[in-house]
Design a protein around this motif. Structure first.
Motif, short mmCIF file in Angstrom:
data_model
loop_
_atom_site.label_atom_id
_atom_site.label_comp_id
_atom_site.label_asym_id
_atom_site.label_seq_id
_atom_site.Cartn_x
_atom_site.Cartn_y
_atom_site.Cartn_z
N THR A 89 9.92 -2.79 6.71
CA THR A 89 8.97 -1.76 7.09
C THR A 89 9.32 -0.48 6.33
O THR A 89 10.16 -0.50 5.42
CB THR A 89 8.99 -1.56 8.62
N ASN A 90 8.69 0.62 6.65
CA ASN A 90 9.09 1.89 6.06
C ASN A 90 8.61 3.03 6.94
O ASN A 90 7.78 2.84 7.83
CB ASN A 90 8.56 2.00 4.63
N ALA A 91 9.15 4.20 6.70
CA ALA A 91 8.86 5.36 7.54
C ALA A 91 7.79 6.26 6.95
O ALA A 91 7.45 7.28 7.55
CB ALA A 91 10.14 6.17 7.76
N ARG A 92 7.23 5.88 5.83
CA ARG A 92 6.25 6.73 5.17
C ARG A 92 4.83 6.44 5.68
O ARG A 92 4.56 5.37 6.22
CB ARG A 92 6.28 6.48 3.65
N ALA A 93 3.95 7.38 5.48
CA ALA A 93 2.53 7.14 5.71
C ALA A 93 1.95 6.39 4.51
O ALA A 93 2.56 6.34 3.43
CB ALA A 93 1.79 8.47 5.91
N ASP A 94 0.78 5.80 4.69
CA ASP A 94 0.10 5.14 3.58
C ASP A 94 -0.25 6.14 2.49
O ASP A 94 -0.62 7.29 2.77
CB ASP A 94 -1.20 4.50 4.08
N THR A 95 -0.18 5.69 1.25
CA THR A 95 -0.71 6.47 0.14
C THR A 95 -2.23 6.26 0.06
O THR A 95 -2.78 5.35 0.68
CB THR A 95 -0.08 6.03 -1.18
N ASP A 96 -2.89 7.07 -0.73
CA ASP A 96 -4.33 6.90 -0.93
C ASP A 96 -4.64 5.53 -1.51
O ASP A 96 -5.63 4.88 -1.13
CB ASP A 96 -4.87 8.00 -1.85
N GLU A 97 -3.80 5.06 -2.42
CA GLU A 97 -4.03 3.74 -3.02
C GLU A 97 -3.87 2.63 -1.99
O GLU A 97 -4.64 1.66 -1.98
CB GLU A 97 -3.05 3.54 -4.19
N GLN A 98 -2.88 2.74 -1.13
CA GLN A 98 -2.71 1.73 -0.08
C GLN A 98 -3.91 1.71 0.87
O GLN A 98 -4.36 0.64 1.28
CB GLN A 98 -1.42 2.02 0.69
N ARG A 99 -4.40 2.88 1.21
CA ARG A 99 -5.59 2.93 2.07
C ARG A 99 -6.79 2.31 1.37
O ARG A 99 -7.59 1.61 2.01
CB ARG A 99 -5.89 4.37 2.48
N ARG A 100 -6.92 2.53 0.09
CA ARG A 100 -8.02 1.94 -0.65
C ARG A 100 -7.95 0.42 -0.61
O ARG A 100 -8.96 -0.26 -0.39
CB ARG A 100 -8.00 2.44 -2.10
N ARG A 101 -6.76 -0.13 -0.81
CA ARG A 101 -6.60 -1.59 -0.77
C ARG A 101 -6.90 -2.13 0.63
O ARG A 101 -7.53 -3.19 0.78
CB ARG A 101 -5.19 -1.98 -1.20
N ARG A 102 -6.45 -1.42 1.64
CA ARG A 102 -6.72 -1.89 3.01
C ARG A 102 -8.23 -1.89 3.29
O ARG A 102 -8.75 -2.83 3.91
CB ARG A 102 -5.99 -1.00 4.02
#
Length: 233
Positions: A89-102
């Motif tokens: 897992t990780n403690a970061r929020a999603d990046t814009d690119e990750q949100r785009r893929r989702r």
């Protein structure tokens, strides 16, 4: 031996099968329950639901999305969390690119192609050398089918809206296991090093030849490391 209450939190498109080996072999040292994270579309609501049914004090382990929920639980009820395990897992929020893929995967699901989502994700979920292992991939596909499209959409919405938790990590007082597969393509080793460096009582454990689903891919190693965390940390 008094068994410690242990709540296991599955990842995206996962259910109790993700934790089958741990549920079987850690029962001697822990009173285990697997949370259902399919009914809410925010990490905060997932955490609240877990806390509502949890014992007064407990250990909690979360993998991937489950790790986001575990961090939210630790933020909301730090005095109730005896021990914390953060897996792949990780403690970061999603990046814009990750949100785009989702959003792209969510669009496929909404177009009636939900069964095509998991094959698209498999190369990111497990070690490249194991994508043809039907026993392993069948478990992953089976979990996705059981979770279903509607819960998948809620979970993706929750993941996209999660906060960046890195600022909260130095305040975690619980003994913490930070565990990952060395070849995790979604939550990298560097992300786990970052968490372990920020959490005061953290131990970093890396499983070799392993991708994102460590509890399934290398169950004996994951269970042994979790047993050590439960008994000795």
């Amino acid at each position: 031996m008094t068994r410690l209450p242990l709540i296991l939190l599955p990842g995206l498109l996962c259910d109790g099968a993700l934790w089958a080996h741990q549920s079987r072999y850690l029962g001697e040292v822990a009173d285990i329950g697997v949370a259902d994270l399919t009914h809410h579309d925010s990490v905060a609501a997932m955490a609240d639901a877990v806390l509502e049914s949890a014992p007064p004090r407990f250990a909690v382990a979360g993998l991937s999305m489950g790790g986001y929920v575990a961090l939210e639980i630790a933020r909301r009820a730090p005095d109730r969390v005896i021990k914390l395990a953060l897996l792949d897992t990780n403690a970061r929020a999603d990046t814009d690119e990750q949100r785009r893929r989702r959003r792209g995967l969510m669009a496929l699901a909404n177009q009636g192609e939900f069964r095509g989502v998991t094959p698209r994700l498999l190369p990111m979920l497990i070690h490249p050398s194991r994508t043809e292992e039907e026993a392993l991939t069948g478990i992953v596909m089976g979990m996705a089918e059981r979770v279903g499209k509607d819960a998948f959409l809620r979970q993706q919405t929750a993941i996209m809206g999660r906060p960046d938790s890195r600022g909260d990590l130095p305040g975690i007082a619980s003994p913490t296991l930070v565990l990952c597969g060395r070849q995790d393509a979604l939550s990298t080793l560097e992300m786990h090093v970052e968490m372990a460096d920020l959490i005061p009582r953290a131990r970093l454990a890396v499983i070799e030849e392993c991708g994102h689903l460590a509890t399934l891919e290398r169950p004996f190693a994951a269970t042994a490391l979790m047993r050590d965390w439960l008994v000795y940390s």
